[in-house]
Design an enzyme around this catalytic site. Sequence first.
Site, PDB file in Angstrom:
ATOM      1  N   GLN A  46       1.904  -6.012  -3.223  1.00 25.32           N
ATOM      2  CA  GLN A  46       2.364  -6.117  -1.839  1.00 25.32           C
ATOM      3  C   GLN A  46       3.673  -5.317  -1.665  1.00 25.32           C
ATOM      4  OE1 GLN A  46       1.361  -9.435  -3.395  1.00 25.32           O
ATOM      5  NE2 GLN A  46      -0.629  -8.639  -2.856  1.00 25.32           N
ATOM      6  N   HIS A  52      -4.829  -1.693  -5.694  1.00 22.23           N
ATOM      7  CA  HIS A  52      -4.048  -0.541  -6.167  1.00 22.23           C
ATOM      8  C   HIS A  52      -5.012   0.567  -6.574  1.00 22.23           C
ATOM      9  CE1 HIS A  52      -0.489  -3.428  -7.175  1.00 22.23           C
ATOM     10  NE2 HIS A  52      -0.827  -3.437  -5.906  1.00 22.23           N
ATOM     11  N   ASP A 103       0.811  -1.229   0.000  1.00 25.19           N
ATOM     12  CA  ASP A 103       0.000   0.000   0.000  1.00 25.19           C
ATOM     13  C   ASP A 103       0.840   1.274   0.000  1.00 25.19           C
ATOM     14  OD1 ASP A 103      -2.218  -1.656   0.105  1.00 25.19           O
ATOM     15  OD2 ASP A 103      -2.290  -1.630   2.291  1.00 25.19           O
TER      16      ASP A 103
HETATM   17  P1  GDP Z   1      -0.845   0.381  -3.504  1.00 28.61           P
HETATM   18  O1  GDP Z   1      -1.440  -0.893  -3.047  1.00 28.61           O
HETATM   19  O2  GDP Z   1       0.623   0.450  -3.265  1.00 28.61           O
HETATM   20  O3  GDP Z   1      -1.196   0.735  -4.921  1.00 28.61           O
HETATM   21  O4  GDP Z   1      -1.474   1.510  -2.584  1.00 28.61           O
HETATM   22  P2  GDP Z   1      -3.028   1.651  -2.176  1.00 28.61           P
HETATM   23  O5  GDP Z   1      -3.772   2.138  -3.341  1.00 28.61           O
HETATM   24  O6  GDP Z   1      -3.506   0.431  -1.503  1.00 28.61           O
HETATM   25  O7  GDP Z   1      -2.908   2.749  -1.039  1.00 28.61           O
HETATM   26  C1  GDP Z   1      -2.318   3.980  -1.253  1.00 28.61           C
HETATM   27  C2  GDP Z   1      -3.335   5.080  -0.949  1.00 28.61           C
HETATM   28  O8  GDP Z   1      -2.680   6.316  -0.954  1.00 28.61           O
HETATM   29  C3  GDP Z   1      -4.423   5.195  -1.999  1.00 28.61           C
HETATM   30  O9  GDP Z   1      -5.603   5.612  -1.379  1.00 28.61           O
HETATM   31  C4  GDP Z   1      -3.897   6.275  -2.942  1.00 28.61           C
HETATM   32  O10 GDP Z   1      -4.924   6.954  -3.647  1.00 28.61           O
HETATM   33  C5  GDP Z   1      -3.240   7.164  -1.956  1.00 28.61           C
HETATM   34  N1  GDP Z   1      -2.115   7.965  -2.424  1.00 28.61           N
HETATM   35  C6  GDP Z   1      -1.055   7.612  -3.195  1.00 28.61           C
HETATM   36  N2  GDP Z   1      -0.152   8.611  -3.224  1.00 28.61           N
HETATM   37  C7  GDP Z   1      -0.660   9.604  -2.467  1.00 28.61           C
HETATM   38  C8  GDP Z   1      -0.194  10.879  -2.071  1.00 28.61           C
HETATM   39  O11 GDP Z   1       0.914  11.298  -2.413  1.00 28.61           O
HETATM   40  N3  GDP Z   1      -0.996  11.624  -1.246  1.00 28.61           N
HETATM   41  C9  GDP Z   1      -2.222  11.191  -0.834  1.00 28.61           C
HETATM   42  N4  GDP Z   1      -2.953  11.987  -0.090  1.00 28.61           N
HETATM   43  N5  GDP Z   1      -2.681   9.978  -1.176  1.00 28.61           N
HETATM   44  C10 GDP Z   1      -1.906   9.205  -1.964  1.00 28.61           C
HETATM   45  P1  IMO Z   2      -0.955  -4.150  -2.276  1.00 29.95           P
HETATM   46  O1  IMO Z   2      -0.532  -4.724  -3.591  1.00 29.95           O
HETATM   47  C1  IMO Z   2      -0.954  -4.552   2.042  1.00 29.95           C
HETATM   48  C2  IMO Z   2      -1.124  -8.594   3.665  1.00 29.95           C
HETATM   49  C3  IMO Z   2      -2.371  -9.020   4.433  1.00 29.95           C
HETATM   50  C4  IMO Z   2      -1.746  -9.958   5.445  1.00 29.95           C
HETATM   51  C5  IMO Z   2      -0.658 -10.649   4.626  1.00 29.95           C
HETATM   52  C6  IMO Z   2      -1.068 -11.992   4.047  1.00 29.95           C
HETATM   53  O2  IMO Z   2      -2.246  -3.424  -2.323  1.00 29.95           O
HETATM   54  O3  IMO Z   2       0.149  -3.380  -1.641  1.00 29.95           O
HETATM   55  P2  IMO Z   2      -2.648 -12.703   2.028  1.00 29.95           P
HETATM   56  O4  IMO Z   2      -4.090 -12.435   1.797  1.00 29.95           O
HETATM   57  O5  IMO Z   2      -1.741 -12.188   0.969  1.00 29.95           O
HETATM   58  O6  IMO Z   2      -2.364 -14.127   2.376  1.00 29.95           O
HETATM   59  O7  IMO Z   2      -2.311 -11.869   3.372  1.00 29.95           O
HETATM   60  O8  IMO Z   2      -0.336  -9.759   3.567  1.00 29.95           O
HETATM   61  N1  IMO Z   2      -1.358  -8.100   2.305  1.00 29.95           N
HETATM   62  C7  IMO Z   2      -1.252  -6.808   1.963  1.00 29.95           C
HETATM   63  N2  IMO Z   2      -1.022  -5.721   2.717  1.00 29.95           N
HETATM   64  N3  IMO Z   2      -1.066  -4.438   0.708  1.00 29.95           N
HETATM   65  C8  IMO Z   2      -1.279  -5.528  -0.057  1.00 29.95           C
HETATM   66  O9  IMO Z   2      -1.277  -5.475  -1.403  1.00 29.95           O
HETATM   67  C9  IMO Z   2      -1.420  -6.777   0.554  1.00 29.95           C
HETATM   68  N4  IMO Z   2      -1.652  -8.038   0.120  1.00 29.95           N
HETATM   69  C10 IMO Z   2      -1.601  -8.827   1.183  1.00 29.95           C
HETATM   70  O10 IMO Z   2      -3.003  -7.927   5.044  1.00 29.95           O
HETATM   71  O11 IMO Z   2      -1.104  -9.220   6.443  1.00 29.95           O
HETATM   72 MG    MG Z   3      -2.937  -1.573  -1.783  1.00 25.24          MG
END
Ligand code: GDP
Ligand code: IMO
Ligand code: MG
Length: 425
Positions: free
Chosen positions: A223, A40, A12
């Site tokens: 991840q 994502h 994330d």
């Molecule tokens: P990913 O799994 O690595 O793609 O990340 P996620 O989408 O799960 O979580 C990242 C969160 O941060 C999302 O809600 C994005 O829209 C948000 N995000 C990414 N970059 C920025 C930033 O620079 N500022 C803010 N406020 N939000 C961001």
């Molecule tokens: P993105 O791509 C954050 C975490 C779960 C749990 C562990 C194992 O969005 O960054 P699983 O379901 O994979 O067996 O869970 O991994 N986890 C993530 N945490 N971002 C993710 O993906 C994750 N995918 C799995 O919360 O701790």
């Molecule tokens: Mg994510």
Amino acid sequence: MNTILVGSQWGDEGKGKIIDVLTEEVDLVVRSQGGNNAGHTIVHGERKYILHLIPSGILRPKKVCVIGNGVVIDPIALVEEISGLRSQGIKVNGNNLLISQSAHIVMPYHRALDEAREQIKGKNKIGTTKRGIGPAYGDKAARVGLRMADLMRPEIFEEKLRLRLQENNLLLQSFGRKKLSFSKVFSQYQEAAVFLKPFLTNTVAYLHEAIAEKKKILFEGAQGTFLDLDHGTYPFVTSSNTTSGGACTGSGVPPNAIDSVVGVMKAYTTRVGEGPFPTEDRAMSCMLHEMGREFGATTGRARRCGWFDAVATSYATMINGINRLAITNVDGLDQLEKIFICTGYRLSGSRKILTIPPEDAQELAGCKPVYETMSGWMVPTSHLQCYCDLPLNARRYLERLAELTGAPLWMVSVGPGRHQTLWIK
Ligand code: GDP
Ligand code: IMO
Ligand code: MG
């Protein structure tokens, strides 16, 4: 120019946003590991897209997205994701989305077992996304998995499914769970097979042709480094190799075709699920949650939050070979007067300071962070257009993060939108 993009923390990090920005300059975006445990997020104006299995490049017309052999695919979830994108006006067809025939399938018994195993672990649970990822990769390693190619051949699928259900229904019953019906699973999966057939191909051959044609490829990690099956905080990890090597095994593209590795990291740290997290900080979690941030994109769970951990990110640089840094969510720290950076871990019961994370999760759980303090900038940054416009304290902070992480700062993100991206010249 072929680039692998990885998460440098616990997932994330904002990979989806950065991929969406970088896709402008590439021809193909490839997912090579993980499954629909990933979430994502991409924000375009008022619209928000959350991608789970489909590469984040899909939102840009004329780009080709590939789901490689190393991904585990839940066909029902993938059909839903494709249909959801189409209903939002995004074109998804066999020309801009290619799926590997060798990718393993997530079956309903994988999801049921994931849930049952978590339940039986009680307080020692991993906190998985319950998408069946662990059991699906387990079957792959045990050589009893079903693959996309099997799904496309009804007789073969029927035979293999009958066998797998025999074993898995026994297992499910031993957990006190309901048996799965062959006919229900078979018909549901065959319906998905018909839908997905036009997308299937030999993605390894396709990617090698693209390389020969000098097309630019971006590998979208899912991840993060510390969720890697080998290098993460085992057993509190996912079941794939989330580090840069996973992009090669999960796509069939060799290491010598890769030119650079981008590490994405937040300006602080978050983790969702259980497991050690040395810099976790309750006040930081409250502040970010009150701002409406840091809720999981896949499960909606509140993410645990803490200070930036440079012991972790420098290790990530080493493991992944990161040579470019993208730091996101800088705006999340806009209000703070003082900001802490973890530069070492003090091992429990000892005066020893570690600068490499212990490999043992128990030992890591006992580590106390050693912090250095920096002054905050205390002004909004989300509207800024240029790195040089950032307040001096923000630039000092980011440059210190890059120095400690051991890779050059390349881009900075100050908001979820495409244009809230500052390049370092
Ligand atoms: P990913 O799994 O690595 O793609 O990340 P996620 O989408 O799960 O979580 C990242 C969160 O941060 C999302 O809600 C994005 O829209 C948000 N995000 C990414 N970059 C920025 C930033 O620079 N500022 C803010 N406020 N939000 C961001
Ligand atoms: P993105 O791509 C954050 C975490 C779960 C749990 C562990 C194992 O969005 O960054 P699983 O379901 O994979 O067996 O869970 O991994 N986890 C993530 N945490 N971002 C993710 O993906 C994750 N995918 C799995 O919360 O701790
Ligand atoms: Mg994510």
